[in-house]
Motif scaffolding. Structure first.
Motif, PDB file in Angstrom:
ATOM      1  N   TYR A 249      55.610 -41.383 -71.452  1.00 46.57           N
ATOM      2  CA  TYR A 249      54.168 -41.645 -71.414  1.00 46.57           C
ATOM      3  C   TYR A 249      53.396 -40.347 -71.636  1.00 46.57           C
ATOM      4  O   TYR A 249      52.449 -40.307 -72.423  1.00 46.57           O
ATOM      5  CB  TYR A 249      53.780 -42.276 -70.084  1.00 46.57           C
ATOM      6  CG  TYR A 249      52.291 -42.412 -69.900  1.00 46.57           C
ATOM      7  CD1 TYR A 249      51.582 -43.429 -70.534  1.00 46.57           C
ATOM      8  CD2 TYR A 249      51.589 -41.508 -69.109  1.00 46.57           C
ATOM      9  CE1 TYR A 249      50.213 -43.547 -70.378  1.00 46.57           C
ATOM     10  CE2 TYR A 249      50.217 -41.626 -68.950  1.00 46.57           C
ATOM     11  CZ  TYR A 249      49.533 -42.642 -69.583  1.00 46.57           C
ATOM     12  OH  TYR A 249      48.165 -42.754 -69.430  1.00 46.57           O
ATOM     13  N   THR A 250      53.808 -39.291 -70.934  1.00 49.89           N
ATOM     14  CA  THR A 250      53.123 -38.004 -71.082  1.00 49.89           C
ATOM     15  C   THR A 250      53.254 -37.478 -72.506  1.00 49.89           C
ATOM     16  O   THR A 250      52.280 -36.986 -73.088  1.00 49.89           O
ATOM     17  CB  THR A 250      53.712 -36.983 -70.092  1.00 49.89           C
ATOM     18  OG1 THR A 250      53.605 -37.510 -68.772  1.00 49.89           O
ATOM     19  CG2 THR A 250      52.975 -35.661 -70.153  1.00 49.89           C
TER      20      THR A 250
ATOM     21  N   GLN B 268      50.876 -39.393 -74.718  1.00 48.79           N
ATOM     22  CA  GLN B 268      49.487 -39.007 -74.517  1.00 48.79           C
ATOM     23  C   GLN B 268      49.183 -37.657 -75.177  1.00 48.79           C
ATOM     24  O   GLN B 268      48.110 -37.451 -75.718  1.00 48.79           O
ATOM     25  CB  GLN B 268      49.163 -38.942 -73.024  1.00 48.79           C
ATOM     26  CG  GLN B 268      49.185 -40.296 -72.343  1.00 48.79           C
ATOM     27  CD  GLN B 268      48.136 -41.216 -72.897  1.00 48.79           C
ATOM     28  OE1 GLN B 268      46.991 -40.859 -73.064  1.00 48.79           O
ATOM     29  NE2 GLN B 268      48.549 -42.439 -73.203  1.00 48.79           N
TER      30      GLN B 268
END
Length: 66
Positions: free
Chosen positions: A50-51, A54
């Motif tokens: 997820y990081t 992003q």
């Protein structure tokens, strides 16, 4: 010291039993750590993915980092 005396002392000695108990305790703790690591592994991997998504989502192709 006779053989009979030596064998009777050997049978009454419990020092080895304590060592075995500590070995079992260490093995149980290690198994718990392995189980915990595998159970949270997917969550940690998801957080990193997820990081990464992003960070790279606003980046042009190729991302130069500047």
């Amino acid at each position: 010291m006779t053989i009979r005396h030596y064998l009777s002392n050997l049978l009454r000695d419990e020092a080895g039993a304590a060592g075995v108990e500590y070995g079992i305790l260490v093995a149980a703790i290690a198994a718990g750590i392995v189980v915990a690591a595998f159970s949270i592994g997917d969550s940690v991997q998801g957080a990193f993915e997820y990081t990464d998504g992003q960070i790279t989502s606003g980046c042009g192709s190729p991302c130069t980092g500047s």
